[in-house]
Design a protein around this motif. Structure first.
Motif, PDB file in Angstrom:
ATOM      1  N   GLY A 442      -5.097  10.216  10.257  1.00 36.85           N
ATOM      2  CA  GLY A 442      -3.593  10.673   9.719  1.00 36.85           C
ATOM      3  C   GLY A 442      -2.810   9.633   9.085  1.00 36.85           C
ATOM      4  N   THR A 443      -3.047   8.443   9.052  1.00 38.80           N
ATOM      5  CA  THR A 443      -2.281   7.240   8.588  1.00 38.80           C
ATOM      6  C   THR A 443      -2.699   7.155   7.242  1.00 38.80           C
ATOM      7  N   PRO A 444      -1.592   6.511   6.254  1.00 39.30           N
ATOM      8  CA  PRO A 444      -1.907   6.154   5.050  1.00 39.30           C
ATOM      9  C   PRO A 444      -2.583   4.793   5.129  1.00 39.30           C
ATOM     10  N   CYS A 445      -3.591   4.623   4.319  1.00 40.62           N
ATOM     11  CA  CYS A 445      -4.476   3.441   4.353  1.00 40.62           C
ATOM     12  C   CYS A 445      -3.676   2.224   3.999  1.00 40.62           C
ATOM     13  N   PRO A 446      -3.520   1.318   4.981  1.00 44.19           N
ATOM     14  CA  PRO A 446      -3.165  -0.056   4.725  1.00 44.19           C
ATOM     15  C   PRO A 446      -3.940  -0.660   3.798  1.00 44.19           C
ATOM     16  N   ASP A 447      -3.315  -1.547   2.648  1.00 41.40           N
ATOM     17  CA  ASP A 447      -3.713  -2.310   1.769  1.00 41.40           C
ATOM     18  C   ASP A 447      -4.230  -3.344   2.368  1.00 41.40           C
ATOM     19  N   ALA A 448      -5.127  -4.101   1.569  1.00 40.23           N
ATOM     20  CA  ALA A 448      -6.043  -5.470   1.964  1.00 40.23           C
ATOM     21  C   ALA A 448      -6.306  -6.167   0.735  1.00 40.23           C
ATOM     22  N   PRO A 449      -6.271  -7.458   0.772  1.00 43.52           N
ATOM     23  CA  PRO A 449      -6.819  -8.064  -0.556  1.00 43.52           C
ATOM     24  C   PRO A 449      -8.254  -8.493  -0.196  1.00 43.52           C
ATOM     25  N   LEU A 450      -8.916  -8.192  -1.412  1.00 44.15           N
ATOM     26  CA  LEU A 450     -10.356  -8.232  -1.431  1.00 44.15           C
ATOM     27  C   LEU A 450     -10.610  -9.416  -2.527  1.00 44.15           C
ATOM     28  N   GLY A 451     -11.775  -9.853  -2.407  1.00 48.08           N
ATOM     29  CA  GLY A 451     -12.457 -10.973  -3.510  1.00 48.08           C
ATOM     30  C   GLY A 451     -12.063 -10.526  -4.834  1.00 48.08           C
ATOM     31  N   ASN A 452     -11.945  -9.470  -5.446  1.00 50.04           N
ATOM     32  CA  ASN A 452     -11.946  -9.119  -6.836  1.00 50.04           C
ATOM     33  C   ASN A 452     -10.463  -8.010  -6.644  1.00 50.04           C
ATOM     34  N   GLY A 453      -9.593  -8.008  -6.179  1.00 48.85           N
ATOM     35  CA  GLY A 453      -8.173  -7.336  -6.255  1.00 48.85           C
ATOM     36  C   GLY A 453      -7.853  -6.693  -4.639  1.00 48.85           C
ATOM     37  N   PHE A 454      -7.257  -5.630  -4.870  1.00 53.12           N
ATOM     38  CA  PHE A 454      -6.855  -5.060  -3.679  1.00 53.12           C
ATOM     39  C   PHE A 454      -7.763  -3.790  -3.287  1.00 53.12           C
ATOM     40  N   LEU A 455      -7.688  -3.280  -1.795  1.00 52.72           N
ATOM     41  CA  LEU A 455      -8.704  -2.428  -1.695  1.00 52.72           C
ATOM     42  C   LEU A 455      -8.048  -1.063  -2.403  1.00 52.72           C
ATOM     43  N   LEU A 456      -6.466  -0.534  -2.104  1.00 58.60           N
ATOM     44  CA  LEU A 456      -6.096   0.587  -2.397  1.00 58.60           C
ATOM     45  C   LEU A 456      -6.442   1.043  -3.990  1.00 58.60           C
ATOM     46  N   LYS A 457      -6.368  -0.207  -5.053  1.00 56.01           N
ATOM     47  CA  LYS A 457      -6.529   0.176  -6.282  1.00 56.01           C
ATOM     48  C   LYS A 457      -7.861   0.698  -6.661  1.00 56.01           C
TER      49      LYS A 457
END
Length: 542
Positions: A442-457
């Motif tokens: 039910g929640t919007p996905c929280p973003d998180a930094p990855l080695g090659n960018g950000f999760l939501l992108k």
């Protein structure tokens, strides 16, 4: 400064041009017509057009009106705009802020940070005048049109009448060259708080109008006295208003709100000399400024009983209104567009039943009720309605200066947060023991930094199977709808934010995520039957 700038244009982006529909032998039928060229109307058209769905926007003006109006755009709105491809210029132009201060009389009683943790691509808020926000959306439409997106914006096209049929609507449209008629399979009303379409259909709001008035003044000044923060005064010592709010905007423009009471002469208050009298009392005689724009508003916390009426769907201020304290109006409207776009797209393509659109009302009315509750509480705190409530309010402010426990009780406008749809009809199971609450179904996905960018992108525009240190097929197709895997692991998570936000106490996780980046369901490992059932449910098929 005149009260009503609505008919002046900050940007004349879509001047009137005769359309082929005006010369057609019979009324032309369109899959989707959006009425209203404000930010929510353009965002909705952009969402649909990027899916390849033809959409026509009818706007009674030829561009974007003057006056900053909405200025605070939240992290979630930027994430939505990023999915549409236009968050970059908004962030570049906007004034970034996470910090705020609360004052009582002339004393600072505490400060706050809306995003104290690291690892987010976007800030808690940017301040950006609404005309710029709209301009960047329209510019993205132009780019999308060049790439083949079937979006058309018609300026100086005002809807004069609507006739609702079972499977379409009939619209009479006025232009400088006369009236014409078009048909719409689906009609999206984004025509603002005064929604003419709502009136034409005999519909109305339900809720409260609060008996108090606030004067907005946007001023341009070069001053080092105020940092890039949200400052709110209760009963300021300058006496220019019972409460005062100060925000910085781009181009050296500052927003000032004065609480001025209910029984006021609005025309008198809006005279430049009287606006300046309040500003001078607040800023002091040594500060030079230019008055850019001014207006007066009242608190209104209201919504329509139903956001969907057959083939007519209401969004943004046309569907709901809240007081501006808390920045819930435009941000809520962006979540409306985000929620409606993928659902309407699926229904038009035949991938989901018509009843999926009923969940738009269910979820966004839930969001509106949440906003109205928070906005009403803020209004009651900012504008006490009795002597005893005023005494209690000020006692809370006195306590908050000395004791941290009292600070959550202070309400100068609970600032907009993304809406969660816990337990509503499209939400699936939570089978991730020890999973973080912030990424529950039910929640919007929280973003998180990855080695090659950000999760939501990297989530894409469809259903996604997000695996975190877990296995799953690359695609799963259920009843014509495909979910595509996005795999991440501990090696992609140098900061540990991904594990903190998606694993919690679990060693691995599988998430099903909707096109609007809300979590449908989650498990500790891949369960094919459970995932297929969750996908059917998310499409309104169960």
């Amino acid at each position: 400064m005149p009260l009503d700038d609505r008919y002046r244009l900050a940007f004349r982006l879509y001047p009137y041009a005769r359309s082929a529909d005006q010369d057609a032998a019979a009324p032309v039928r369109h899959p989707v017509v959006v009425v209203g060229g404000g930010p929510i109307g353009i965002a909705t058209a952009l969402d649909l057009g990027l899916q390849g769905i033809p959409v026509v926007v009818l706007d009674d003006h030829e561009g974007i009106g003057q006056g900053s109006r909405a200025i605070c755009f939240a992290k979630r709105s930027l994430e939505i705009a990023d999915r549409y491809g236009c968050a970059g210029p908004m962030l570049d132009k906007g004034v970034v802020w996470n910090l705020g201060k609360v004052f009582y009389q002339d004393r600072k009683i505490y400060d706050f940070n809306l995003l104290p943790e690291e690892g987010h691509r976007f800030p808690a808020f940017i301040n950006l005048q609404q005309p710029y926000f709209e301009k960047f959306l329209v510019e993205r439409v132009r780019e999308a049109q060049a790439d083949g997106a079937p979006i058309e914006i018609r300026g100086k096209n005002r809807v004069e009448a609507v006739e609702v049929r079972d499977d379409h609507t009939i619209l009479t449209v006025a232009t400088p060259e006369g009236d014409y008629t078009i048909l719409a399979d689906w009609l999206i009303a984004c025509d603002g708080a005064g929604s003419p379409l709502r009136s034409m259909m005999g519909l109305d709001f339900e809720g409260r109008v609060f008996k108090d008035s606030f004067l907005i003044a946007d001023i341009r000044m070069l001053s080092e006295s105020f940092p890039t923060e949200r400052w709110f005064w209760f009963e300021p010592s300058h006496k220019a208003g019972a409460s005062t709010l100060l925000h910085k905007q781009p181009d050296d423009v500052w927003r000032v709100d004065f609480q001025i009471g209910w029984d006021v002469d609005r025309a008198e208050e809006l005279k430049e000399e009287n606006v300046r009298r309040r500003l001078d009392a607040m800023l002091g005689p040594e500060v030079d400024y230019e008055l850019v724009w001014s207006s007066i508003y009242t608190f209104q916390c209201r919504r329509m009983k139903a956001f969907r009426h057959g083939r007519v769907i209401f969004a943004g201020d046309a569907a709901h209104q809240v007081s501006p304290f808390g920045a819930r109006g435009a941000n809520s409207g962006m979540q409306d567009a985000d929620n409606l776009g993928w659902k309407l797209g699926m229904v038009i393509r035949g991938e989901a039943p018509d009843r999926l659109l009923d969940s738009y009302h269910e979820e966004r009315a839930h969001g509106a009720d949440e906003n109205i509750l928070n906005s009403t509480r803020a209004t009651d705190f900012i504008t006490p309605k009795s002597k005893i409530s005023h005494v209690f309010r000020n006692a809370v402010l006195e306590l908050a200066e000395r004791y941290e426990f009292a600070r959550p009780l202070v309400n100068s406008g609970r600032l907009s947060v993304p809406c969660s749809y816990d337990g509503l009809s499209l939400t699936g199971e939570d089978a991730l023991p020890g999973g973080p609450a912030r990424s529950r179904p039910g929640t919007p996905c929280p973003d998180a930094p990855l080695g090659n960018g950000f999760l939501l992108k990297g989530l894409g525009g469809g259903f996604t199977i997000l695996t975190v240190d877990a296995e799953a097929p690359e695609t799963v197709t259920e009843d014509g709808v495909t979910a595509t895997r996005r795999a991440v692991s501990a090696a992609d998570d140098p900061s540990g934010a991904l594990a903190l936000r998606y694993l919690g106490e679990a060693e691995g996780a599988v998430y099903l995520i909707r096109p609007d980046q809300h979590v449908v369901a989650r498990w500790s490992g891949y369960d094919e039957s459970a995932l297929r059932a969750a996908l059917r449910r998310a499409c309104g098929k169960e």
